[in-house]
Write an enzyme that holds these catalytic residues in place. Structure first.
Site, mmCIF file in Angstrom:
data_model
loop_
_atom_site.group_PDB
_atom_site.id
_atom_site.type_symbol
_atom_site.label_atom_id
_atom_site.label_comp_id
_atom_site.label_asym_id
_atom_site.label_seq_id
_atom_site.Cartn_x
_atom_site.Cartn_y
_atom_site.Cartn_z
ATOM 1 N N ASP A 196 5.364 -1.228 0.332
ATOM 2 C CA ASP A 196 4.751 0.086 0.461
ATOM 3 C C ASP A 196 3.608 0.134 -0.568
ATOM 4 O OD1 ASP A 196 4.525 2.935 1.116
ATOM 5 O OD2 ASP A 196 5.397 3.263 -0.860
ATOM 6 N N ASP A 198 1.831 3.560 -1.999
ATOM 7 C CA ASP A 198 1.824 4.685 -2.932
ATOM 8 C C ASP A 198 3.155 4.819 -3.658
ATOM 9 O OD1 ASP A 198 -0.832 5.759 -2.429
ATOM 10 O OD2 ASP A 198 -0.076 6.139 -0.409
#
Length: 398
Positions: A196, A198
């Site tokens: 991922d 953020d």
């Protein structure tokens, strides 16, 4: 005996420094010495005519400040000498400049070397908080310019929750979440790592909060609804919050906010070394953000764009649907069941689980009890990757 510990929590009025200081004191089991608690009640009890006006605007304000901080230093020194640790809270505006006031504070806290935590944020947010709390002294408080510290400091954004702030400050103080060396994930082998973006590679949590707060103010929507859906694509959030005829304008607006605010973002603790330790052909980024936002954040953090880069624009169904991780595995040519996913949000963890991947989760965005992963760490420097004799990737404690 453990080494003495002194944590100095600084920040402007309304930044939440007292709240963070209290949370740190509880966690560290340290006495809390707050400038307001030590001096404000006494000053508020003095008649205004004795000071020539409110003590914040009195002609003697400089002398009053000297006296307040002298009392704070003496109280903190007593706490440190008896308990071996202390958390001290005050604006410390002059101290952060590194001059005489800083040297006086360092001397008072000897032999501990003070760790400075600076809480700061959007001046408009801080002003709004001061107005909301209605403290009488805030009506007399002069405007002050933002402080650029000249002493080493751990800076945290006032937009973050106290738990999110603690997740950044404690590792910087050397207080780490223990890693279980017997965790089952350490016995597995992987062909690829899917990241991922953020809160996992780039510490963009405060930027996301700030951008969506501004979005909520502009479109008059609920911040609570936004917080409840962290990790989902912007288009999904917008579809839940606004009528269809406003979706296009709203998406363009929040994209512009997030791209603009990406400047200055830093990598998550340990992220750069961990990410680059994965062979380029065996890593991917899988984000709920769009290409412009994700690219801006990667560039700000100084991280390379991988060949496999799955964004919200590549899928019909975003997280928590497994489609983004399944697509990344397909593009890498690997079995999803032999992929390690690195995530920080429940929606992403749910998507990875549904795709059949193992999950390494990071604290810092979401409460730990919501991170139902194979392993939870407080930074990617807590683990490392090696290439096994079989050629597969293995995760190990650092």
């Amino acid at each position: 005996m453990p080494d003495p510990l002194a944590v100095v929590v600084a920040g402007p009025a309304g930044s939440g420094k007292s709240t963070l200081g209290r949370a740190l004191a509880r966690t560290l089991r340290a006495p809390l010495v707050d400038l307001d608690s030590v001096t404000t009640a006494l000053l508020d009890a003095l008649p205004l005519d004795a000071l020539g006006g409110h003590w914040l605007t009195s002609p003697h304000a400089g002398l009053i400040r000297d006296g307040r901080y002298a009392a704070l230093r003496a109280t903190a020194a007593d706490a440190l000498s008896t308990a071996g640790r202390v958390v001290v809270v005050a604006p410390f505006t002059a101290e952060l400049s590194g001059g005489e006031e800083w040297r006086a504070l360092v001397a008072a806290l000897a032999p501990a070397e003070p760790h400075v935590v600076l809480v700061d944020g959007d001046p408009a947010v801080l002003a709004s908080r001061r107005s909301a709390r209605g403290a009488p002294r805030d009506t007399h408080r002069p405007d002050t310019a933002p402080v650029a510290p000249r002493v080493p400091a751990i800076t945290v954004d006032a937009e973050l929750s106290t738990a999110q702030q603690l997740a950044r400050v404690l590792p910087a103080l050397g207080v780490r979440r223990p890693v279980d060396p017997g965790a089952g994930i350490f016995a597995r082998e992987f062909d690829a790592v899917l990241f991922d973006l953020d809160g996992t590679l780039v510490d963009s949590t405060a930027s996301v909060v700030k951008s969506w707060r501004r979005f909520a103010e502009h479109f008059d929507v609920s911040l609570e609804a936004l917080h409840a859906n962290h990790g989902q694509p912007a288009r999904t959030l917008i579809s839940l919050l606004l009528p269809a005829e406003r979706h296009t304008d709203a998406l363009a607006h929040v994209t512009d906010l997030e791209v603009t605010d990406a400047a200055g973002l830093a990598p998550v603790r340990g992220a750069a070394a961990f990410f680059t330790s994965v062979p380029a052909e065996r890593r991917a980024i899988v984000t709920s953000g769009s290409v412009p936002i994700a690219s801006a954040r990667l560039a700000a953090a100084g991280l390379p764009v991988p060949e496999v880069f799955v964004t919200v624009d590549d899928v019909a169904r975003g997280k928590p649907d497994p489609e983004p991780f399944l697509l990344a595995a397909e593009r890498l040519g690997v079995d999803p069941g032999r992929c390690l996913v690195v995530e920080d949000a429940p929606a992403g963890i749910a998507a990875a689980r549904a795709a059949g991947c193992a999950v390494l989760a990071l604290t810092g965005t979401t409460a730990e009890e919501e991170l139902t992963a194979d392993l939870v760490v407080d930074g990617l420097d807590a683990v490392r990757l090696e290439v096994a004799a079989s050629g597969a990737l293995r995760l190990l404690p650092a």
